[in-house]
Design an enzyme around this catalytic site. Sequence first.
Site, PDB file in Angstrom:
ATOM      1  N   ASP A   9       0.864  -1.175   0.000  1.00  0.00           N
ATOM      2  CA  ASP A   9       0.000   0.000   0.000  1.00  0.00           C
ATOM      3  C   ASP A   9       0.904   1.230   0.000  1.00  0.00           C
ATOM      4  O   ASP A   9       2.087   1.153   0.366  1.00  0.00           O
ATOM      5  CB  ASP A   9      -0.891  -0.036   1.233  1.00  0.00           C
ATOM      6  CG  ASP A   9      -1.706   1.225   1.413  1.00  0.00           C
ATOM      7  OD1 ASP A   9      -2.423   1.613   0.469  1.00  0.00           O
ATOM      8  OD2 ASP A   9      -1.603   1.837   2.493  1.00  0.00           O
ATOM      9  N   ASP A  11      -0.230   5.245   0.659  1.00  0.00           N
ATOM     10  CA  ASP A  11      -0.560   6.230   1.696  1.00  0.00           C
ATOM     11  C   ASP A  11      -0.795   5.525   3.033  1.00  0.00           C
ATOM     12  O   ASP A  11      -1.659   4.651   3.126  1.00  0.00           O
ATOM     13  CB  ASP A  11      -1.827   7.006   1.319  1.00  0.00           C
ATOM     14  CG  ASP A  11      -1.670   7.797   0.035  1.00  0.00           C
ATOM     15  OD1 ASP A  11      -1.823   9.016   0.086  1.00  0.00           O
ATOM     16  OD2 ASP A  11      -1.405   7.185  -1.020  1.00  0.00           O
ATOM     17  N   ASP A 170      -1.706  -0.864   5.814  1.00  0.00           N
ATOM     18  CA  ASP A 170      -1.908  -0.210   7.108  1.00  0.00           C
ATOM     19  C   ASP A 170      -3.352  -0.247   7.587  1.00  0.00           C
ATOM     20  O   ASP A 170      -3.654   0.321   8.640  1.00  0.00           O
ATOM     21  CB  ASP A 170      -1.458   1.257   7.025  1.00  0.00           C
ATOM     22  CG  ASP A 170      -2.410   2.103   6.177  1.00  0.00           C
ATOM     23  OD1 ASP A 170      -2.795   1.640   5.088  1.00  0.00           O
ATOM     24  OD2 ASP A 170      -2.766   3.211   6.600  1.00  0.00           O
TER      25      ASP A 170
END
Length: 220
Positions: A9, A11, A170
């Site tokens: 991922d 951001d 995240d």
Amino acid sequence: MKFRSITFDLDGTLLDTVGDLAEACRLMLIDLDQAPRSETEIRHFVGRGMAVLVERCLTRESAPDAELMARGIAAFQRHYAAVNGHRTEFFPGVREGLAAWHATGLPLAVVTNKPAAFTEPLLERTGIAHYFQAVVSGDTTPHRKPHPAPLLHACAALGSVPADNLHIGDSKHDIETARNAGSAVYCVPYGYNEGEPVKAADCDALVADLGVALRLAHSA
């Protein structure tokens, strides 16, 4: 190592982009004569792509109508293109971690819900584009995370299959994406996740940073 490809991922996992996003939202809201949002609010709004970020910024007592949404998206795109990468920071351990993962020789990819028009310039401006053999953005496939299509697309581009891929993210969306695609998933605890911390029980491992992820992957 049992893994044959690694997807990341962007951001909240590799880069802390909230500074850029908050500035673009601030300018968008000024353009639309809307009340401001705090950076903390923006941090909680991030995770489901640009349109959802804009919608959340514009939602007060009720959701924005189609006309306001269209104006908001256009204004956000214009401002974000101008500030993209200017306030972005690396999360701790990312520079070293990416270099270490790259040194394994495994093919690496980014899988993000950020539109391609912003993803690739950001990777170039932050100096990490060369690490990735493939980049799958929010508009690369007809569906965005947590749909499995972006991760499946990335695995195909890397010459791998989901069962041999490790996804590192995240948020609950990264967990759902990996589960939907059939990949293992590690999560970092410092990202956005819409204000809801990820739990170790929900992923294959909760890792402090990318270096810890690599050490754990070697022993998996």
